[in-house]
Design an enzyme around this catalytic site. Structure first.
Site, PDB file in Angstrom:
ATOM      1  N   SER A  21      34.972 -42.030  -2.487  1.00  0.00           N
ATOM      2  CA  SER A  21      35.260 -40.795  -1.736  1.00  0.00           C
ATOM      3  C   SER A  21      34.781 -39.579  -2.521  1.00  0.00           C
ATOM      4  O   SER A  21      35.202 -38.451  -2.241  1.00  0.00           O
ATOM      5  CB  SER A  21      36.765 -40.686  -1.458  1.00  0.00           C
ATOM      6  OG  SER A  21      37.490 -40.724  -2.680  1.00  0.00           O
ATOM      7  N   ASN A 101      48.025 -42.894  -4.599  1.00  0.00           N
ATOM      8  CA  ASN A 101      48.451 -42.746  -3.199  1.00  0.00           C
ATOM      9  C   ASN A 101      49.250 -41.456  -2.968  1.00  0.00           C
ATOM     10  O   ASN A 101      48.990 -40.721  -2.010  1.00  0.00           O
ATOM     11  CB  ASN A 101      49.274 -43.957  -2.764  1.00  0.00           C
ATOM     12  CG  ASN A 101      48.470 -45.243  -2.816  1.00  0.00           C
ATOM     13  OD1 ASN A 101      47.254 -45.200  -3.037  1.00  0.00           O
ATOM     14  ND2 ASN A 101      49.124 -46.377  -2.631  1.00  0.00           N
ATOM     15  N   THR A 146      37.087 -16.275  39.722  1.00  0.00           N
ATOM     16  CA  THR A 146      37.657 -17.621  39.739  1.00  0.00           C
ATOM     17  C   THR A 146      36.536 -18.503  40.262  1.00  0.00           C
ATOM     18  O   THR A 146      35.720 -18.063  41.089  1.00  0.00           O
ATOM     19  CB  THR A 146      38.894 -17.741  40.656  1.00  0.00           C
ATOM     20  OG1 THR A 146      38.503 -17.428  41.993  1.00  0.00           O
ATOM     21  CG2 THR A 146      40.016 -16.789  40.235  1.00  0.00           C
ATOM     22  N   HIS A 147      36.451 -19.710  39.773  1.00  0.00           N
ATOM     23  CA  HIS A 147      35.351 -20.628  40.144  1.00  0.00           C
ATOM     24  C   HIS A 147      33.975 -20.025  39.841  1.00  0.00           C
ATOM     25  O   HIS A 147      32.992 -20.337  40.515  1.00  0.00           O
ATOM     26  CB  HIS A 147      35.409 -21.021  41.626  1.00  0.00           C
ATOM     27  CG  HIS A 147      36.765 -21.455  42.091  1.00  0.00           C
ATOM     28  ND1 HIS A 147      37.186 -22.768  42.061  1.00  0.00           N
ATOM     29  CD2 HIS A 147      37.822 -20.739  42.567  1.00  0.00           C
ATOM     30  CE1 HIS A 147      38.432 -22.845  42.521  1.00  0.00           C
ATOM     31  NE2 HIS A 147      38.837 -21.618  42.823  1.00  0.00           N
ATOM     32  N   SER A 268      12.274 -17.332  20.335  1.00  0.00           N
ATOM     33  CA  SER A 268      11.580 -18.588  20.599  1.00  0.00           C
ATOM     34  C   SER A 268      10.302 -18.657  19.771  1.00  0.00           C
ATOM     35  O   SER A 268       9.702 -17.628  19.467  1.00  0.00           O
ATOM     36  CB  SER A 268      11.247 -18.653  22.092  1.00  0.00           C
ATOM     37  OG  SER A 268      10.143 -19.489  22.316  1.00  0.00           O
ATOM     38  N   LYS A 274      11.735 -13.775  24.128  1.00  0.00           N
ATOM     39  CA  LYS A 274      13.069 -14.370  24.205  1.00  0.00           C
ATOM     40  C   LYS A 274      14.076 -13.803  23.212  1.00  0.00           C
ATOM     41  O   LYS A 274      13.764 -13.545  22.061  1.00  0.00           O
ATOM     42  CB  LYS A 274      12.969 -15.882  23.963  1.00  0.00           C
ATOM     43  CG  LYS A 274      12.301 -16.619  25.098  1.00  0.00           C
ATOM     44  CD  LYS A 274      13.233 -16.811  26.267  1.00  0.00           C
ATOM     45  CE  LYS A 274      14.040 -18.079  26.049  1.00  0.00           C
ATOM     46  NZ  LYS A 274      15.072 -18.248  27.040  1.00  0.00           N
ATOM     47  N   ASN A 276      17.783 -15.243  22.460  1.00  0.00           N
ATOM     48  CA  ASN A 276      18.687 -16.330  22.842  1.00  0.00           C
ATOM     49  C   ASN A 276      20.031 -16.230  22.110  1.00  0.00           C
ATOM     50  O   ASN A 276      20.068 -15.870  20.939  1.00  0.00           O
ATOM     51  CB  ASN A 276      18.047 -17.686  22.522  1.00  0.00           C
ATOM     52  CG  ASN A 276      16.779 -17.923  23.321  1.00  0.00           C
ATOM     53  OD1 ASN A 276      16.689 -17.509  24.483  1.00  0.00           O
ATOM     54  ND2 ASN A 276      15.806 -18.565  22.713  1.00  0.00           N
ATOM     55  N   GLU A 281      26.041 -20.416  21.320  1.00  0.00           N
ATOM     56  CA  GLU A 281      25.811 -21.809  21.744  1.00  0.00           C
ATOM     57  C   GLU A 281      26.303 -22.789  20.683  1.00  0.00           C
ATOM     58  O   GLU A 281      26.855 -23.841  20.987  1.00  0.00           O
ATOM     59  CB  GLU A 281      24.323 -22.035  22.012  1.00  0.00           C
ATOM     60  CG  GLU A 281      23.849 -21.337  23.284  1.00  0.00           C
ATOM     61  CD  GLU A 281      22.333 -21.415  23.451  1.00  0.00           C
ATOM     62  OE1 GLU A 281      21.880 -21.700  24.554  1.00  0.00           O
ATOM     63  OE2 GLU A 281      21.599 -21.183  22.467  1.00  0.00           O
ATOM     64  N   GLN A 313      41.438 -42.948   3.530  1.00  0.00           N
ATOM     65  CA  GLN A 313      40.401 -42.176   2.848  1.00  0.00           C
ATOM     66  C   GLN A 313      39.348 -41.665   3.839  1.00  0.00           C
ATOM     67  O   GLN A 313      38.754 -40.614   3.642  1.00  0.00           O
ATOM     68  CB  GLN A 313      39.737 -43.065   1.785  1.00  0.00           C
ATOM     69  CG  GLN A 313      38.522 -42.465   1.123  1.00  0.00           C
ATOM     70  CD  GLN A 313      38.008 -43.348  -0.018  1.00  0.00           C
ATOM     71  OE1 GLN A 313      38.709 -43.567  -0.995  1.00  0.00           O
ATOM     72  NE2 GLN A 313      36.809 -43.865   0.118  1.00  0.00           N
TER      73      GLN A 313
HETATM   74  N1  ARG Z   1      40.287 -41.910  -2.646  1.00  0.00           N
HETATM   75  C1  ARG Z   1      41.495 -42.457  -2.123  1.00  0.00           C
HETATM   76  C2  ARG Z   1      41.848 -41.796  -0.784  1.00  0.00           C
HETATM   77  O1  ARG Z   1      41.306 -40.786  -0.471  1.00  0.00           O
HETATM   78  C3  ARG Z   1      42.594 -42.215  -3.117  1.00  0.00           C
HETATM   79  C4  ARG Z   1      43.710 -43.223  -3.055  1.00  0.00           C
HETATM   80  C5  ARG Z   1      43.253 -44.554  -3.468  1.00  0.00           C
HETATM   81  N2  ARG Z   1      44.346 -45.471  -3.481  1.00  0.00           N
HETATM   82  C6  ARG Z   1      44.193 -46.793  -3.470  1.00  0.00           C
HETATM   83  N3  ARG Z   1      45.269 -47.498  -3.454  1.00  0.00           N
HETATM   84  N4  ARG Z   1      43.014 -47.359  -3.414  1.00  0.00           N
HETATM   85  O2  ARG Z   1      42.671 -42.292  -0.056  1.00  0.00           O
END
Ligand code: ARG
Length: 477
Positions: A21, A101, A146-147, A268, A274, A276, A281, A313
């Site tokens: 991550s 965690n 409306t509409h 453009s 143009k 735009n 958008e 994650q």
């Molecule tokens: N990178 C992990 C996440 O975003 C961190 C926690 C990882 N915990 C684990 N038990 N593998 O959730």
């Protein structure tokens, strides 16, 4: 690799990249340093780590540069490995009484609350801009639809207050979400809490959270605070997208009610003439992307058994992307609304187009003659079918099948002229929330006060967090 050493063998680059991550963890790097610091200070105060060990780890934490981190599954592992490399094996004392965690859940909440506070201020600025443009246009007649069909005359102020009010509710949703997200899961460890006599309330206080996510199993498992934030962002993006859609529509040659400032337009590569509305958008499109983020996050979470699963994650990057899109869109719309030029003449001419005064004509017939509204609606409906604005004889003719001659029942030239005048239409609509300039002025006054209250509320929230973090950073190693 720090965490695999005891239990597992080597990992391949391919698998590491797949499970990592690290890219998204950039968004929680600063938060993680604060969480580590708070945890260490608490361990030291509880006598779970010596003064000396705590101080050497905290000093190393203070000197970390994100670019110096080595490999790892995530930023938590990389920081711990870095600390051990810097201060030796005492660095391994930091992780007692916690797990990645509870750590990651805490980091996300901490980083998210900062972003939400910034977003709240950006939304406030946009609301202020929109209401200010409304205040400049209390008397400016404009067509109401409306509409997407001409419906009744209104004023630009009335129209703009509507967009601002929607955004004010979006802001309130962010404030509500904040109350549930600024809570501490820290100290829940893997999910079963810990046998060490840690002090969860102390880390909660040090990090400026408003309370605990109490049940340690819930604390590491839940991402409902992300789902709630993404819901609020999605709804806000729907508001912005509808505003963007009107900017796009109103800037066409067919409508030509507004001119978007050059800064927010593109041209453009082939058509030199143009201009735009690309930024509007893209706001409209990014709304789609934010809604997609919410759908993805809900889908990832919906079938997960308690407690932590690595699936979680995968939720977080959707949050960070959606936040960037929403914050960017909010700022762009603020600039767009600040600088957009309204073609007042054209708006006022258009206000009466398409027999938009027909409702008032029917209402006026009821007022002057006492006939039931449904009959008046039928008479005016028959007139509308002819396509021309009616004279008094036309009215009498249209009333014939119903046995009604308005001209003999108190409805004369003067009443007809007034009914067909878009400005009189608007002035008469002075009920609470209506477009009459007196009423929109009252609404704007109330909203000015509301803005001040929102600002001080958001200011207090930010101050509380900043005060805590300042103290945390000030606690000496
Ligand atoms: N990178 C992990 C996440 O975003 C961190 C926690 C990882 N915990 C684990 N038990 N593998 O959730």
């Amino acid at each position: 690799m720090l965490l695999r050493e005891g239990r597992l063998g080597e990992i391949s680059d391919d698998v590491l990249e797949f499970i990592s991550s690290r890219e998204a963890d950039h968004r929680i790097f600063e938060a993680d340093l604060l969480v580590d610091r708070a945890h260490l200070i608490m361990l030291r105060e509880a006598g779970l780590i010596s003064e000396e060990d705590a101080s050497s780890i905290i000093q190393a934490l203070d000197d970390i540069d994100e670019n110096d981190l080595g490999p790892g599954e995530d930023v938590h592992e990389a920081i711990e490995a870095y600390l051990i490399a810097q201060v030796g094996e005492v660095g391994g004392r930091m992780h007692m009484g916690r797990s990645r965690n509870d750590e990651v859940a805490t980091c996300i909440r901490l980083a998210l609350r900062g972003e939400i506070l910034d977003l709240m201020e950006e939304v406030l600025s946009l609301i202020e801009t929109i209401w200010r443009r409304g205040a400049e246009n209390r008397e400016t007649l404009s067509p109401g639809f409306t509409h997407t069909q001409h419906a009744q005359p209104t004023t630009l102020a009335h129209h703009l207050i509507a967009h601002g009010d929607a955004l004010a509710r979006d802001l309130e949703r962010l404030v509500d979400a904040y109350a549930r997200l600024n809570k501490s899961p820290l100290g829940s460890a893997a999910f079963a809490s810990t046998g060490f006599p840690i002090d969860r309330r102390r880390t909660c206080e040090l990090l400026g959270f408003d309370g605990l996510i109490e049940n340690s199993m819930d604390a590491v498992s839940t991402r409902d605070f992300i789902l709630e934030a993404l819901s609020a962002l999605s709804i806000q993006m729907v508001t912005l997208s509808r505003l963007a859609e009107e900017l796009i529509l109103w800037s066409t040659t067919e409508f030509a009610y507004i001119e978007i400032d050059d800064l927010f337009a593109s041209t453009s590569s082939i058509m030199p003439q143009k201009k735009n509305p690309d930024t509007a958008e893209l706001v409209r499109a990014k709304a789609g992307s934010v809604l997609g983020s919410l759908a993805a996050a809900l889908a990832i979470c919906k079938a997960l058994p308690l407690s932590y699963n690595r699936d979680l994650q995968e939720v977080t990057p959707h949050l960070w992307r959606a936040l960037s899109w929403t914050r960017g869109s909010t700022r762009i719309m603020d600039g767009c609304m600040e600088s957009v030029r309204f073609d007042v003449d054209r708006l006022e001419k258009s206000a009466g187009a398409g027999f938009s005064t027909a409702t008032e004509l029917a209402d006026s017939l009821v007022r002057s003659t006492g006939i039931p509204f449904r009959k008046a609606h039928r008479i005016v409906g028959a007139l509308a079918a002819t396509g021309d604005l009616p004279g008094i004889e036309d009215l009498d003719r249209a009333g014939e099948p119903l046995g009604i001659r308005p001209s003999e029942m108190g409805f004369g030239e003067r009443e007809l002229e007034e009914a067909l005048d878009p400005r009189r239409n608007v002035e008469r609509r002075d009920q609470p929330g209506g477009p009459a300039p007196a009423e929109t002025s009252r609404m704007l006054l109330v909203r000015e006060e509301q803005l001040l209250q929102y600002r001080s509320r958001v200011g207090e929230m930010r101050e509380k967090v900043e005060r805590a973090l300042l103290q945390l950073r000030g606690i000496s190693s």
